[in-house]
Write a protein that holds these residues in place. Structure first.
Motif, short mmCIF file in Angstrom:
data_model
loop_
_atom_site.label_atom_id
_atom_site.label_comp_id
_atom_site.label_asym_id
_atom_site.label_seq_id
_atom_site.Cartn_x
_atom_site.Cartn_y
_atom_site.Cartn_z
N GLU A 235 54.57 -86.91 76.57
CA GLU A 235 55.60 -85.93 76.93
C GLU A 235 56.04 -86.14 78.37
O GLU A 235 57.25 -86.12 78.68
CB GLU A 235 55.08 -84.50 76.76
CG GLU A 235 56.14 -83.47 77.15
CD GLU A 235 55.59 -82.05 77.23
OE1 GLU A 235 56.27 -81.21 77.84
OE2 GLU A 235 54.50 -81.80 76.72
N ALA A 236 55.09 -86.36 79.27
CA ALA A 236 55.44 -86.60 80.67
C ALA A 236 56.27 -87.88 80.81
O ALA A 236 57.20 -87.96 81.63
CB ALA A 236 54.18 -86.69 81.53
N GLY B 135 58.16 -85.02 84.89
CA GLY B 135 58.01 -86.35 84.32
C GLY B 135 57.12 -87.24 85.15
O GLY B 135 56.77 -86.95 86.30
N SER B 136 56.74 -88.37 84.56
CA SER B 136 55.86 -89.34 85.24
C SER B 136 56.40 -90.74 85.02
O SER B 136 56.37 -91.26 83.90
CB SER B 136 54.43 -89.25 84.69
OG SER B 136 53.67 -90.39 85.09
N VAL C 90 46.61 -92.30 80.58
CA VAL C 90 46.71 -91.12 81.44
C VAL C 90 45.62 -91.17 82.50
O VAL C 90 45.87 -90.93 83.70
CB VAL C 90 46.61 -89.83 80.61
CG1 VAL C 90 46.66 -88.60 81.52
CG2 VAL C 90 47.73 -89.77 79.57
N ALA C 91 44.39 -91.48 82.08
CA ALA C 91 43.28 -91.56 83.04
C ALA C 91 43.51 -92.67 84.06
O ALA C 91 43.17 -92.51 85.24
CB ALA C 91 41.97 -91.78 82.29
N ASP D 249 48.95 -90.45 90.35
CA ASP D 249 50.08 -89.79 89.70
C ASP D 249 49.76 -88.31 89.49
O ASP D 249 48.88 -87.96 88.71
CB ASP D 249 50.36 -90.46 88.35
CG ASP D 249 51.50 -89.80 87.59
OD1 ASP D 249 52.39 -89.24 88.26
OD2 ASP D 249 51.49 -89.85 86.35
N PRO D 250 50.47 -87.41 90.18
CA PRO D 250 50.18 -85.98 90.06
C PRO D 250 50.32 -85.46 88.63
O PRO D 250 49.57 -84.57 88.21
CB PRO D 250 51.22 -85.33 90.99
CG PRO D 250 51.56 -86.40 91.97
CD PRO D 250 51.49 -87.69 91.21
#
Length: 335
Positions: A175-176, A187-188, A226-227, A233-234
């Motif tokens: 989703e990010a 967003g990322s 993600v990890a 990355d906030p």
């Protein structure tokens, strides 16, 4: 005797242990009190349908592995089988009705224990001690006991719950990534890049994810990304912090409120390491301060083996529950 056995002399009795999860299943066969069991695995998850977990499909996956592993372990007769299955509490009706008799008919098993994977995770992690165990893999469930009854929290599947589990983290990460693709807040960019590398152009992602029968496993496969992004990355950091909060909430709901309970965490999601575990330790200390954190003695497959040994010896202390742990004389159900 174990079907098709050609062994001479007294039969060597043993057990069958099955750990079935969202990413496939693991099987162990061993002799009671003997050497470590022979182990195998299938990367195919057991199907679910209108009747819940499909007993015929589980049997199709397990029986060939059981026969092969019994030969490797020198086991001639399977007297006891334990199957720990993800989703058993809510989707296990067909397993309860059909699997014990089917295992007796196919493999000659006498006693069958069917359990939620959270129960086998608990038994593997804490044995006969009161407390709570967090089973964190593709899904997530916490279960606790005072050795008189069970208390569970979450484990509702990736569409309705499993908050903080691998599929939850992976979905939040994607989703990010899509927020960054759209130019929306939250967003990322690092996760968007990793999503492109792993799955291709973002517009094609829904068509890849939604039709998949192993959708939860596919989503969970993005959790390590993600990890990996979290230190810099906030957005990824926030996802893991929220996951840890959800995980601890489930533990707090399942843990006995009195006494000196122990809490153990188990499951493949822990392999994400410190980016997740540092937050989880903080949340457990905040939400269940009366419990002592313990190192898990073993994993859910070890719990299946431990339960099978207890059932065979007649000294299993864990409470039975229709939706969480049921034991059946399978030969009476054989067809």
């Amino acid at each position: 005797m174990f079907p098709n056995s050609t062994a001479a002399g007294p039969a060597v009795p043993g057990y069958l242990a099955v750990d079935s999860g969202g990413s496939g299943l693991r099987v162990a066969v061993g002799a009671f009190g003997g050497a470590p069991p022979a182990q195998g695995r299938s990367s195919t998850p057991v199907r679910t349908g209108d009747r819940g977990i499909d007993p015929a499909h589980l049997l199709e996956l397990v029986v060939p592995l059981a026969r092969t592993l019994a030969a490797e372990a020198g086991v001639d007769e399977l007297t006891t089988a334990v199957v720990g299955a993800a989703g058993f509490a809510t989707l296990g009706a067909a397993l309860r009705a059909e699997l014990p008799g089917a295992l007796a008919g196919e493999l000659g098993v006498g006693t069958v224990g069917l359990a939620a994977d959270a129960v086998t995770a608990y038994i593997g992690a804490l044995g006969a001690r009161p407390g709570a165990a967090l089973a964190a893999g593709t899904g997530l469930i916490a279960i606790g006991t005072d050795l008189r009854s069970w208390r569970r929290a979450d484990g509702w599947g990736h569409l309705l719950g499993d908050c903080g589990g691998g599929a939850w983290i992976g979905r939040a990460g994607l989703e990010a990534a899509l927020r960054a693709h759209d130019g929306r807040a939250g967003g990322s960019a690092p996760l968007l890049e990793r999503a492109r590398e792993r799955f291709g152009p973002p517009p094609e992602l829904p068509g890849l994810v939604y039709p998949r029968p192993d959708r939860a496993a596919l989503l969970a496969s993005f959790a390590p990304e993600v990890a990996a992004c979290a230190p810099d990355d906030p957005a990824a950091t926030g996802i893991l912090r929220a996951a840890a909060r959800h995980m601890a909430e489930s533990v707090a709901a399942a843990c006995p409120e009195s006494g000196e309970p122990e809490v153990a965490c188990t499951g493949g999601l822990l392999n994400l390491g410190e980016p997740l575990l540092s937050f989880l330790r903080e949340e457990l200390a905040r939400q269940v301060p009366h419990a002592r954190t313990a190192t898990a003695q073993g994993d859910p497959l070890h719990g299946c083996v431990r339960l099978a040994s207890g059932l065979a010896a007649g000294d299993a202390v864990w409470p039975e529950d229709p939706r969480l742990l049921c034991v059946t004389d399978a030969r009476k159900r054989a067809t």
